[in-house]
Design a protein around this motif. Structure first.
Motif, PDB file in Angstrom:
ATOM      1  N   PHE A  70       1.020  -1.119  -0.011  1.00 39.65           N
ATOM      2  CA  PHE A  70      -0.084   0.338  -0.342  1.00 39.65           C
ATOM      3  C   PHE A  70       0.649   1.280  -0.011  1.00 39.65           C
ATOM      4  N   ALA A  71       0.212   1.828  -0.428  1.00 34.69           N
ATOM      5  CA  ALA A  71       0.768   3.778  -0.361  1.00 34.69           C
ATOM      6  C   ALA A  71      -0.739   4.381  -1.137  1.00 34.69           C
ATOM      7  N   ILE A  72      -0.239   5.391  -0.061  1.00 33.13           N
ATOM      8  CA  ILE A  72      -1.497   6.719   0.069  1.00 33.13           C
ATOM      9  C   ILE A  72      -1.697   7.916  -0.400  1.00 33.13           C
ATOM     10  N   ASP A  73      -2.318   8.318  -1.815  1.00 29.02           N
ATOM     11  CA  ASP A  73      -2.278   9.283  -2.529  1.00 29.02           C
ATOM     12  C   ASP A  73      -3.467  10.385  -2.251  1.00 29.02           C
ATOM     13  N   THR A  74      -3.403  11.202  -1.425  1.00 32.31           N
ATOM     14  CA  THR A  74      -4.393  12.080  -1.226  1.00 32.31           C
ATOM     15  C   THR A  74      -4.494  13.123  -1.753  1.00 32.31           C
ATOM     16  N   ARG A  75      -4.774  12.834  -3.484  1.00 35.41           N
ATOM     17  CA  ARG A  75      -5.158  14.247  -3.967  1.00 35.41           C
ATOM     18  C   ARG A  75      -6.397  14.555  -3.913  1.00 35.41           C
ATOM     19  N   GLU A  76      -7.301  13.573  -4.137  1.00 33.28           N
ATOM     20  CA  GLU A  76      -8.965  14.191  -2.893  1.00 33.28           C
ATOM     21  C   GLU A  76      -8.827  15.192  -2.200  1.00 33.28           C
ATOM     22  N   LEU A  77      -8.341  15.351  -1.339  1.00 30.34           N
ATOM     23  CA  LEU A  77      -7.946  15.864  -0.233  1.00 30.34           C
ATOM     24  C   LEU A  77      -7.745  17.063  -0.064  1.00 30.34           C
ATOM     25  N   GLN A  78      -6.661  17.221  -1.545  1.00 27.61           N
ATOM     26  CA  GLN A  78      -6.189  18.942  -1.765  1.00 27.61           C
ATOM     27  C   GLN A  78      -7.664  19.605  -3.152  1.00 27.61           C
ATOM     28  N   ARG A  79      -8.420  19.130  -2.678  1.00 31.69           N
ATOM     29  CA  ARG A  79      -9.664  19.044  -3.781  1.00 31.69           C
ATOM     30  C   ARG A  79     -11.335  19.912  -2.756  1.00 31.69           C
ATOM     31  N   ASP A  80     -11.646  20.738  -2.775  1.00 33.83           N
ATOM     32  CA  ASP A  80     -13.075  20.774  -1.481  1.00 33.83           C
ATOM     33  C   ASP A  80     -14.036  20.881  -2.571  1.00 33.83           C
ATOM     34  N   THR A  81     -14.544  19.595  -3.959  1.00 32.74           N
ATOM     35  CA  THR A  81     -15.340  19.845  -4.203  1.00 32.74           C
ATOM     36  C   THR A  81     -15.761  17.971  -4.210  1.00 32.74           C
ATOM     37  N   PRO A  82     -16.700  17.787  -4.613  1.00 27.89           N
ATOM     38  CA  PRO A  82     -17.185  16.032  -4.093  1.00 27.89           C
ATOM     39  C   PRO A  82     -15.975  15.453  -4.705  1.00 27.89           C
TER      40      PRO A  82
END
Length: 214
Positions: A70-82
Protein backbone atom coordinates in the motif's frame (compact mmCIF):
# COMPACT_ATOMS: atom_id res chain seq x y z
CA UNK A 1 2.91 -9.64 -15.59
CA UNK A 2 2.72 -5.86 -16.02
CA UNK A 3 3.12 -3.22 -13.36
CA UNK A 4 -0.60 -3.15 -12.49
CA UNK A 5 -1.52 -0.46 -9.97
CA UNK A 6 -4.94 -0.02 -8.38
CA UNK A 7 -6.67 2.70 -6.41
CA UNK A 8 -8.90 2.08 -3.42
CA UNK A 9 -10.96 5.02 -2.19
CA UNK A 10 -12.93 5.62 0.97
CA UNK A 11 -13.37 7.89 3.93
CA UNK A 12 -11.24 5.54 6.10
CA UNK A 13 -12.91 6.90 9.25
CA UNK A 14 -11.14 4.83 10.57
CA UNK A 15 -9.28 2.39 8.28
CA UNK A 16 -9.81 -1.22 9.46
CA UNK A 17 -9.25 -4.87 8.54
CA UNK A 18 -12.41 -4.85 6.41
CA UNK A 19 -10.53 -2.48 4.11
CA UNK A 20 -7.10 -4.10 4.26
CA UNK A 21 -7.59 -7.87 4.24
CA UNK A 22 -9.89 -8.23 1.20
CA UNK A 23 -7.60 -5.94 -0.82
CA UNK A 24 -4.53 -7.94 0.20
CA UNK A 25 -6.32 -11.10 -0.99
CA UNK A 26 -7.32 -9.33 -4.21
CA UNK A 27 -3.70 -8.32 -4.83
CA UNK A 28 -2.63 -11.96 -4.45
CA UNK A 29 -5.28 -13.11 -6.96
CA UNK A 30 -4.63 -10.47 -9.60
CA UNK A 31 -0.91 -9.70 -9.26
CA UNK A 32 -1.33 -6.09 -8.17
CA UNK A 33 2.03 -4.35 -7.79
CA UNK A 34 0.74 -1.48 -5.70
CA UNK A 35 -2.52 -0.25 -4.17
CA UNK A 36 -2.93 3.49 -3.69
CA UNK A 37 -5.27 4.32 -0.81
CA UNK A 38 -7.32 7.35 -1.78
CA UNK A 39 -8.96 9.12 1.19
CA UNK A 40 -12.05 11.11 0.14
CA UNK A 41 -12.41 14.75 1.11
CA UNK A 42 -16.06 15.39 0.25
CA UNK A 43 -17.66 11.95 -0.19
CA UNK A 44 -20.65 12.29 -2.57
CA UNK A 45 -22.67 9.37 -1.18
CA UNK A 46 -22.22 9.49 2.60
CA UNK A 47 -21.96 11.88 5.60
CA UNK A 48 -18.81 13.85 6.26
CA UNK A 49 -16.14 11.94 8.23
CA UNK A 50 -15.74 12.53 11.97
CA UNK A 51 -11.93 12.53 11.83
CA UNK A 52 -10.17 15.36 10.01
CA UNK A 53 -8.33 14.74 6.71
CA UNK A 54 -4.99 14.97 8.55
CA UNK A 55 -6.12 12.42 11.15
CA UNK A 56 -7.44 10.02 8.51
CA UNK A 57 -4.18 10.18 6.56
CA UNK A 58 -2.21 9.57 9.76
CA UNK A 59 -4.37 6.50 10.53
CA UNK A 60 -3.65 5.20 7.03
CA UNK A 61 0.08 5.72 7.60
CA UNK A 62 -0.15 3.74 10.83
CA UNK A 63 -2.11 0.95 9.12
CA UNK A 64 0.32 0.43 6.24
CA UNK A 65 3.66 0.92 7.99
CA UNK A 66 4.31 -2.85 7.72
CA UNK A 67 2.27 -3.43 4.54
CA UNK A 68 4.46 -2.59 1.50
CA UNK A 69 1.63 -3.30 -0.96
CA UNK A 70 0.00 0.00 0.00
CA UNK A 71 0.78 3.69 -0.51
CA UNK A 72 -1.35 6.80 0.06
CA UNK A 73 -2.55 9.26 -2.59
CA UNK A 74 -3.94 12.45 -1.05
CA UNK A 75 -5.01 14.24 -4.26
CA UNK A 76 -8.72 14.17 -3.37
CA UNK A 77 -7.96 15.94 -0.09
CA UNK A 78 -6.55 18.87 -2.08
CA UNK A 79 -9.96 19.52 -3.67
CA UNK A 80 -12.95 21.05 -1.90
CA UNK A 81 -15.34 19.79 -4.59
CA UNK A 82 -17.05 16.38 -4.29
CA UNK A 83 -14.65 13.45 -4.64
CA UNK A 84 -15.92 12.16 -7.98
CA UNK A 85 -14.07 8.92 -8.73
CA UNK A 86 -14.24 9.45 -12.49
CA UNK A 87 -12.40 12.79 -12.23
CA UNK A 88 -9.62 11.21 -10.19
CA UNK A 89 -9.27 8.30 -12.63
CA UNK A 90 -9.26 10.70 -15.58
CA UNK A 91 -6.41 12.70 -13.98
CA UNK A 92 -4.43 9.58 -13.13
CA UNK A 93 -4.88 8.21 -16.66
CA UNK A 94 -3.49 11.46 -18.07
CA UNK A 95 -0.46 11.11 -15.77
CA UNK A 96 0.18 7.44 -16.50
CA UNK A 97 -0.36 7.55 -20.25
CA UNK A 98 -2.80 5.59 -22.42
CA UNK A 99 -1.17 2.14 -22.18
CA UNK A 100 -0.41 1.70 -18.46
CA UNK A 101 -2.88 -0.80 -16.90
CA UNK A 102 -4.84 0.87 -14.11
CA UNK A 103 -7.59 -0.47 -11.84
CA UNK A 104 -10.06 0.86 -9.30
CA UNK A 105 -11.17 -1.34 -6.39
CA UNK A 106 -14.78 -1.27 -5.21
CA UNK A 107 -17.02 -3.45 -3.08
CA UNK A 108 -19.99 -5.43 -4.34
CA UNK A 109 -22.26 -2.87 -2.66
CA UNK A 110 -20.73 -0.09 -4.77
CA UNK A 111 -21.02 -2.14 -7.96
CA UNK A 112 -24.76 -2.61 -7.36
CA UNK A 113 -25.17 1.17 -6.98
CA UNK A 114 -22.80 2.17 -9.78
CA UNK A 115 -25.49 3.63 -12.02
CA UNK A 116 -25.95 6.39 -9.41
CA UNK A 117 -22.29 7.48 -9.65
CA UNK A 118 -21.25 10.66 -11.44
CA UNK A 119 -20.39 9.82 -15.11
CA UNK A 120 -20.35 6.11 -14.23
CA UNK A 121 -20.38 5.10 -17.90
CA UNK A 122 -16.91 6.67 -18.31
CA UNK A 123 -15.21 4.74 -15.49
CA UNK A 124 -14.13 1.83 -17.69
CA UNK A 125 -12.59 4.23 -20.21
CA UNK A 126 -9.91 5.04 -17.63
CA UNK A 127 -9.50 1.87 -15.53
CA UNK A 128 -10.52 -1.69 -14.84
CA UNK A 129 -12.93 -2.30 -11.96
CA UNK A 130 -11.89 -4.91 -9.38
CA UNK A 131 -14.85 -5.91 -7.22
CA UNK A 132 -14.46 -7.36 -3.71
CA UNK A 133 -17.25 -9.41 -2.16
CA UNK A 134 -19.32 -7.80 0.58
CA UNK A 135 -21.38 -9.65 3.23
CA UNK A 136 -25.11 -9.61 2.55
CA UNK A 137 -25.10 -8.29 -1.03
CA UNK A 138 -26.50 -10.20 -4.04
CA UNK A 139 -24.33 -11.19 -7.00
CA UNK A 140 -26.85 -9.96 -9.58
CA UNK A 141 -27.20 -6.35 -10.70
CA UNK A 142 -30.47 -4.58 -9.97
CA UNK A 143 -31.74 -4.32 -13.55
CA UNK A 144 -31.44 -6.44 -16.72
CA UNK A 145 -29.69 -3.53 -18.47
CA UNK A 146 -27.03 -3.25 -15.77
CA UNK A 147 -26.61 -7.03 -15.67
CA UNK A 148 -25.98 -7.06 -19.43
CA UNK A 149 -23.48 -4.22 -19.03
CA UNK A 150 -21.67 -6.19 -16.33
CA UNK A 151 -21.54 -9.40 -18.38
CA UNK A 152 -20.28 -7.51 -21.44
CA UNK A 153 -17.25 -6.23 -19.54
CA UNK A 154 -16.46 -9.23 -17.30
CA UNK A 155 -12.84 -10.40 -17.45
CA UNK A 156 -12.53 -14.19 -17.60
CA UNK A 157 -8.75 -14.24 -17.20
CA UNK A 158 -6.46 -12.23 -14.89
CA UNK A 159 -4.06 -11.71 -17.81
CA UNK A 160 -6.63 -9.39 -19.40
CA UNK A 161 -6.14 -6.93 -16.51
CA UNK A 162 -2.42 -6.77 -17.28
CA UNK A 163 -2.60 -6.75 -21.08
CA UNK A 164 -5.28 -4.04 -21.45
CA UNK A 165 -5.03 -0.57 -19.90
CA UNK A 166 -8.72 -0.39 -18.89
CA UNK A 167 -12.21 -1.62 -19.67
CA UNK A 168 -12.61 -4.91 -17.77
CA UNK A 169 -14.49 -5.88 -14.60
CA UNK A 170 -13.03 -8.57 -12.32
CA UNK A 171 -15.31 -10.17 -9.72
CA UNK A 172 -12.81 -11.24 -7.07
CA UNK A 173 -13.22 -14.18 -4.70
CA UNK A 174 -12.13 -12.23 -1.64
CA UNK A 175 -12.81 -13.08 2.02
CA UNK A 176 -15.94 -11.64 3.61
CA UNK A 177 -14.73 -9.42 6.46
CA UNK A 178 -17.81 -8.08 8.22
CA UNK A 179 -16.38 -4.96 9.86
CA UNK A 180 -17.67 -1.42 9.50
CA UNK A 181 -16.23 1.92 10.55
CA UNK A 182 -19.67 2.79 11.95
CA UNK A 183 -19.47 -0.21 14.30
CA UNK A 184 -15.94 0.72 15.37
CA UNK A 185 -17.03 4.27 16.21
CA UNK A 186 -20.03 2.91 18.15
CA UNK A 187 -17.81 0.51 20.12
CA UNK A 188 -15.38 3.33 20.92
CA UNK A 189 -18.17 5.48 22.32
CA UNK A 190 -19.39 2.51 24.39
CA UNK A 191 -15.89 1.87 25.75
CA UNK A 192 -15.64 -1.56 24.06
CA UNK A 193 -12.49 -3.17 22.67
CA UNK A 194 -11.74 -2.89 18.95
CA UNK A 195 -8.52 -4.93 19.06
CA UNK A 196 -9.63 -7.50 16.48
CA UNK A 197 -11.10 -4.94 14.08
CA UNK A 198 -8.15 -2.74 13.08
CA UNK A 199 -4.35 -2.66 13.34
CA UNK A 200 -2.86 -2.01 16.77
CA UNK A 201 -0.94 1.03 15.49
CA UNK A 202 -4.22 2.60 14.34
CA UNK A 203 -5.87 1.94 17.71
CA UNK A 204 -2.86 3.53 19.42
CA UNK A 205 -3.20 6.65 17.25
CA UNK A 206 -6.98 6.83 17.88
CA UNK A 207 -6.32 6.64 21.62
CA UNK A 208 -3.66 9.35 21.49
CA UNK A 209 -5.85 11.62 19.33
CA UNK A 210 -8.95 10.99 21.47
CA UNK A 211 -11.06 10.11 18.41
CA UNK A 212 -14.61 8.72 18.32
CA UNK A 213 -15.40 9.33 21.97
CA UNK A 214 -18.12 11.97 21.81
Amino acid sequence: MSDLHALFGGTFDPVHFGHLRPVEALAQQTGLARVLLLPNNVPPHRPQPEASPTQRVEMLRCAIQDRPLFAIDTRELQRDTPSWTVATLEALRAERGPQQPLAFIIGQDSLLNLSGWHRWQDLLSFAHLLVCKRPGYPAEMGSPEMQRWLETHLARDVAQLHQQPAGAIWLADTPLVDISATEIRRRRRAGLSCDSLLPAAVIDYIDRAGLYLK
